[in-house]
Design a protein around this motif. Structure first.
Motif, PDB file in Angstrom:
ATOM      1  N   UNK A   1      -4.152  12.163  10.116  1.00 40.28           N
ATOM      2  CA  UNK A   1      -3.873  12.690   8.779  1.00 40.28           C
ATOM      3  C   UNK A   1      -3.877  14.209   8.845  1.00 40.28           C
ATOM      4  N   UNK A   2      -2.794  14.808   8.369  1.00 37.15           N
ATOM      5  CA  UNK A   2      -2.694  16.266   8.270  1.00 37.15           C
ATOM      6  C   UNK A   2      -3.104  16.672   6.859  1.00 37.15           C
ATOM      7  N   UNK A   3      -4.116  17.535   6.771  1.00 38.33           N
ATOM      8  CA  UNK A   3      -4.603  18.010   5.476  1.00 38.33           C
ATOM      9  C   UNK A   3      -4.069  19.409   5.221  1.00 38.33           C
ATOM     10  N   UNK A   4      -3.279  19.594   4.164  1.00 36.23           N
ATOM     11  CA  UNK A   4      -2.839  20.949   3.798  1.00 36.23           C
ATOM     12  C   UNK A   4      -4.011  21.800   3.318  1.00 36.23           C
TER      13      UNK A   4
ATOM     14  N   UNK B   1      -8.287   0.510   8.363  1.00 37.09           N
ATOM     15  CA  UNK B   1      -8.250  -0.948   8.441  1.00 37.09           C
ATOM     16  C   UNK B   1      -7.222  -1.502   7.462  1.00 37.09           C
ATOM     17  N   UNK B   2      -6.862  -2.759   7.652  1.00 38.41           N
ATOM     18  CA  UNK B   2      -5.788  -3.343   6.855  1.00 38.41           C
ATOM     19  C   UNK B   2      -6.073  -3.261   5.362  1.00 38.41           C
ATOM     20  N   UNK B   3      -7.330  -3.298   4.983  1.00 37.69           N
ATOM     21  CA  UNK B   3      -7.653  -3.285   3.554  1.00 37.69           C
ATOM     22  C   UNK B   3      -7.628  -1.884   2.946  1.00 37.69           C
ATOM     23  N   UNK B   4      -7.260  -0.857   3.717  1.00 37.50           N
ATOM     24  CA  UNK B   4      -7.424   0.512   3.211  1.00 37.50           C
ATOM     25  C   UNK B   4      -6.114   1.303   3.226  1.00 37.50           C
ATOM     26  N   UNK B   5      -5.816   1.916   2.102  1.00 35.70           N
ATOM     27  CA  UNK B   5      -4.792   2.953   2.016  1.00 35.70           C
ATOM     28  C   UNK B   5      -5.503   4.303   2.010  1.00 35.70           C
ATOM     29  N   UNK B   6      -5.115   5.174   2.923  1.00 35.47           N
ATOM     30  CA  UNK B   6      -5.710   6.509   2.969  1.00 35.47           C
ATOM     31  C   UNK B   6      -5.024   7.416   1.952  1.00 35.47           C
ATOM     32  N   UNK B   7      -5.776   7.866   0.967  1.00 34.37           N
ATOM     33  CA  UNK B   7      -5.243   8.838   0.013  1.00 34.37           C
ATOM     34  C   UNK B   7      -6.385   9.734  -0.443  1.00 34.37           C
ATOM     35  N   UNK B   8      -6.020  10.952  -0.872  1.00 30.78           N
ATOM     36  CA  UNK B   8      -7.011  11.996  -1.115  1.00 30.78           C
ATOM     37  C   UNK B   8      -6.577  12.819  -2.323  1.00 30.78           C
ATOM     38  N   UNK B   9      -7.574  13.251  -3.082  1.00 31.86           N
ATOM     39  CA  UNK B   9      -7.313  14.090  -4.260  1.00 31.86           C
ATOM     40  C   UNK B   9      -7.808  15.500  -3.967  1.00 31.86           C
ATOM     41  N   UNK B  10      -6.991  16.478  -4.314  1.00 34.88           N
ATOM     42  CA  UNK B  10      -7.406  17.867  -4.121  1.00 34.88           C
ATOM     43  C   UNK B  10      -8.619  18.166  -5.004  1.00 34.88           C
ATOM     44  N   UNK B  11      -9.645  18.734  -4.417  1.00 31.94           N
ATOM     45  CA  UNK B  11     -10.855  19.049  -5.189  1.00 31.94           C
ATOM     46  C   UNK B  11     -10.552  20.174  -6.181  1.00 31.94           C
TER      47      UNK B  11
ATOM     48  N   UNK C   1      -2.658  13.534  -1.918  1.00 35.41           N
ATOM     49  CA  UNK C   1      -2.131  13.389  -0.561  1.00 35.41           C
ATOM     50  C   UNK C   1      -2.235  11.912  -0.178  1.00 35.41           C
ATOM     51  N   UNK C   2      -1.124  11.331   0.302  1.00 34.01           N
ATOM     52  CA  UNK C   2      -1.075   9.902   0.630  1.00 34.01           C
ATOM     53  C   UNK C   2      -0.624   9.748   2.078  1.00 34.01           C
ATOM     54  N   UNK C   3      -1.389   8.956   2.835  1.00 30.83           N
ATOM     55  CA  UNK C   3      -1.096   8.759   4.261  1.00 30.83           C
ATOM     56  C   UNK C   3      -1.107   7.268   4.574  1.00 30.83           C
ATOM     57  N   UNK C   4      -0.044   6.521   4.208  1.00 30.97           N
ATOM     58  CA  UNK C   4      -0.014   5.081   4.458  1.00 30.97           C
ATOM     59  C   UNK C   4       0.133   4.778   5.950  1.00 30.97           C
ATOM     60  N   UNK C   5      -0.180   3.559   6.321  1.00 27.71           N
ATOM     61  CA  UNK C   5       0.117   3.048   7.665  1.00 27.71           C
ATOM     62  C   UNK C   5       1.460   2.339   7.606  1.00 27.71           C
ATOM     63  N   UNK C   6       2.383   2.730   8.486  1.00 24.68           N
ATOM     64  CA  UNK C   6       3.724   2.134   8.489  1.00 24.68           C
ATOM     65  C   UNK C   6       4.103   1.618   9.878  1.00 24.68           C
ATOM     66  N   UNK C   7       3.112   1.416  10.741  1.00 25.15           N
ATOM     67  CA  UNK C   7       3.358   0.880  12.082  1.00 25.15           C
ATOM     68  C   UNK C   7       2.439  -0.325  12.313  1.00 25.15           C
ATOM     69  N   UNK C   8       2.970  -1.311  12.993  1.00 28.47           N
ATOM     70  CA  UNK C   8       2.258  -2.574  13.162  1.00 28.47           C
ATOM     71  C   UNK C   8       1.015  -2.407  14.034  1.00 28.47           C
ATOM     72  N   UNK C   9      -0.060  -3.083  13.621  1.00 27.96           N
ATOM     73  CA  UNK C   9      -1.275  -3.123  14.407  1.00 27.96           C
ATOM     74  C   UNK C   9      -2.123  -1.873  14.342  1.00 27.96           C
ATOM     75  N   UNK C  10      -1.720  -0.900  13.552  1.00 24.09           N
ATOM     76  CA  UNK C  10      -2.436   0.372  13.484  1.00 24.09           C
ATOM     77  C   UNK C  10      -3.688   0.233  12.618  1.00 24.09           C
TER      78      UNK C  10
ATOM     79  N   UNK D   1       0.830  -1.209   0.000  1.00 25.05           N
ATOM     80  CA  UNK D   1       0.000   0.000   0.000  1.00 25.05           C
ATOM     81  C   UNK D   1       0.863   1.257   0.000  1.00 25.05           C
ATOM     82  N   UNK D   2       1.924   1.253   0.811  1.00 22.99           N
ATOM     83  CA  UNK D   2       2.816   2.424   0.861  1.00 22.99           C
ATOM     84  C   UNK D   2       3.442   2.684  -0.504  1.00 22.99           C
ATOM     85  N   UNK D   3       3.728   1.615  -1.247  1.00 16.38           N
ATOM     86  CA  UNK D   3       4.391   1.732  -2.552  1.00 16.38           C
ATOM     87  C   UNK D   3       3.440   2.101  -3.681  1.00 16.38           C
ATOM     88  N   UNK D   4       2.147   1.896  -3.485  1.00 22.35           N
ATOM     89  CA  UNK D   4       1.195   1.953  -4.593  1.00 22.35           C
ATOM     90  C   UNK D   4       1.168   3.301  -5.296  1.00 22.35           C
TER      91      UNK D   4
END
Length: 517
Positions: free
Chosen positions: A481-484, A507-517, A467-476, A386-389
């Motif tokens: 998320x900081x939004x500019x 959740x494990x199945x989700x990568x948090x990412x956002x597109x500027x409107x 904007x991409x906010x991956x999870x990089x810590x175990x069990x999280x 997910x972090x690499x995607x």
């Protein structure tokens, strides 16, 4: 000479070497790198500040940061005002010291995930194994892409021919891979086994060959003998790619692989400045006055002329539109693991390398496989995918269908499919960076200076608008998320206001990412 440059309170610095994940540096940082002796991964004699300053030298230097001060030993190290913020300083330094060369890179690197045989086979790939590996990716719903046959496809180092015992019909294999839609690259290093008939023949002028070649091949010691160096797989002769004889010797072999087997390009490994350092010569010192850094530059420039290439050990290569990969990471959350992907990639872009590929998903440091009781951490594997995607490139090596449960394999496929769906946007950013030299993967501070974002190393921007906010810590399973500034839309259409901080489910199945409107 010795130089001292103070770090101001609230100031953040990036640069030096991508091998370190300690950037950004602040008044509280402790940091040491000796670019005379070693340059791991991508390295530049350059640091750039959030306050618009940069440090530059045309030569390598030794740097210590402690007590809020850069202490640098080198020649003609300058502190230069490049603007009022990180982006202005970077662009100013790039224009003056490592301007973008404008080269256009092959689209295949960026459209789909890449695949590398290393972690699946290490030193022992076979023709049938590689074909089965490629077929299984397609069978499991992954798109074809760049496929790198890593170490082990060949015979002895420096004799770049297939090992016919394990690859009995390489042309047939490459043709089959092409028919499946893959682009095929082979791993090479500038090291040559210094024994056996092929080495002896290379030093004897053969009928119909240039008699001067045998007199000039390989780096030599003071006695004009072939210098033998240490490297990670033993002891070998080493090529000097600034020497036209050595360059022709290697190019002839690589052209044969492309012409006769249909290979598309090469992964150029090794050739670090350390490989060309007298400390690693076991029978004296190198003859000649070329520095280890100049020899590394020559190795990189040699491979750069092949459209399909990959490098990971590059000194002063900023401004060259080349494919660069982060160094091998461990299969772990901390230390040399997933935690390094974002900070190292941010530094990579800020020293002039926009076209960055993270390490192989799951980690490419193969020795972890042999630790007592080693088991694959499936959560780590998924989070690394997910972090690499939404990097410019992503690369699988361990076969997900073998390493993971069907559910977690599907999550890795989802990450690869996300990269594929976003490939038009990624390629647009690639084409822009080929002309501008600006990073593709960016620190938040780069786009939105002086807003308090400089210390953030677990989020990144893909260009200006993603904007991409991956999870990089175990069990999280939720993360901050900081939004500019601006309005930000997630995959489901929900809008988040800028200049805010939100704690969101992850959740494990989700990568948090956002597109500027």
């Amino acid at each position: 000479m010795r130089y001292e440059f103070p770090i101001q309170p609230g100031e953040f610095w990036w640069g030096g070497t991508v091998a370190s994940d300690k950037c950004p540096l602040t008044v509280d940082s402790e940091y040491h790198q000796d670019f005379f002796q070693e340059c791991g991964n991508q390295t530049m004699p350059f640091f750039v500040s959030s306050e618009g300053w940069y440090l530059w030298s045309d030569n390598p230097f030794r740097v210590d940061v402690a007590g809020g001060v850069f202490v640098i030993e080198g020649e003609d190290v300058r502190r230069i005002r490049g603007g009022s913020n990180l982006r202005e300083a970077y662009c100013s330094a790039m224009r003056d010291h490592f301007p973008c060369d404008g080269k256009v890179l092959p689209e295949a690197f960026f459209r789909t995930a890449q695949y590398n045989t290393w972690m699946e086979f290490t030193y022992y790939p076979t023709q049938e194994g590689v074909l089965a590996y490629a077929r299984e990716y397609l069978k499991n719903g992954f798109a074809p892409g760049v496929l790198i046959l890593d170490e082990g496809w060949h015979g002895r180092y420096g004799t770049w021919e297939f090992d016919f015992a394990r690859f009995p019909d390489p042309r047939k294999m490459v043709d089959e891979l092409h028919a499946m839609g893959f682009t095929v690259l082979l791993w090479v290093v500038p090291y040559v086994c210094a024994d056996g008939v092929n080495f002896v023949r290379s030093l004897r002028p053969l009928r119909g060959t240039d008699p001067e070649m045998a007199k000039h091949l390989y780096m030599r010691n003071e006695k004009d003998e072939v210098a033998i160096i240490r490297w990670w797989n033993g002891y070998s002769a080493v090529l000097n790619l600034s020497n036209p004889y050595d360059a022709k010797f290697l190019d002839d072999q690589l052209q044969h692989l492309m012409r006769d087997y249909g290979v598309d390009g090469f992964k150029f490994d090794g050739g670090t400045p350390a490989a060309y350092n007298d400390r690693n010569v076991i029978n004296g010192s190198f003859k000649g006055d070329m520095t280890p850094h100049a020899l590394n530059i020559a190795w990189n420039e040699f491979g750069y002329r092949y459209p399909y290439h990959e490098y990971k050990d590059t000194y002063k290569g900023g401004g060259k539109n080349a494919i660069q990969r982060l160094r091998d990471k461990g299969h772990r959350w901390d230390g040399d693991g997933i935690n390094q992907l974002i900070p190292c990639a941010l530094t990579c872009g800020l020293i002039g390398h926009p076209f960055v590929c993270p390490d192989m998903i799951g980690g490419g440091e193969w020795s972890y496989n042999y630790l007592p009781g080693f088991q694959i951490d499936e959560e780590l594997f998924v989070r690394m995918a997910q972090c690499s995607a939404l990097f410019p490139m992503m690369q699988f090596s361990w076969a997900p269908w073998k390493a993971l449960s069907p559910e977690n394999m599907a999550l890795c496929r989802d990450a690869a499919l996300l990269h594929q769906r976003m490939s038009d946007e990624i390629l647009r950013l690639v084409r822009s960076a080929e002309k501008s030299g600006e990073p593709i993967l960016r620190a938040l501070e780069y786009n939105d200076p002086h807003k308090g974002y400089a210390a953030i190393t677990d989020q990144f921007m893909l260009g200006e608008d993603i904007l991409v906010a991956p999870v990089v810590t175990k069990g999280t399973r939720e993360r901050r998320v900081v939004f500019p500034e601006g309005q930000w839309k997630d995959e489901n259409g929900r809008i988040y206001s800028g200049n805010t901080v939100q704690v969101l489910p992850a959740p494990l199945e989700k990568l948090l990412w956002f597109h500027r409107c």
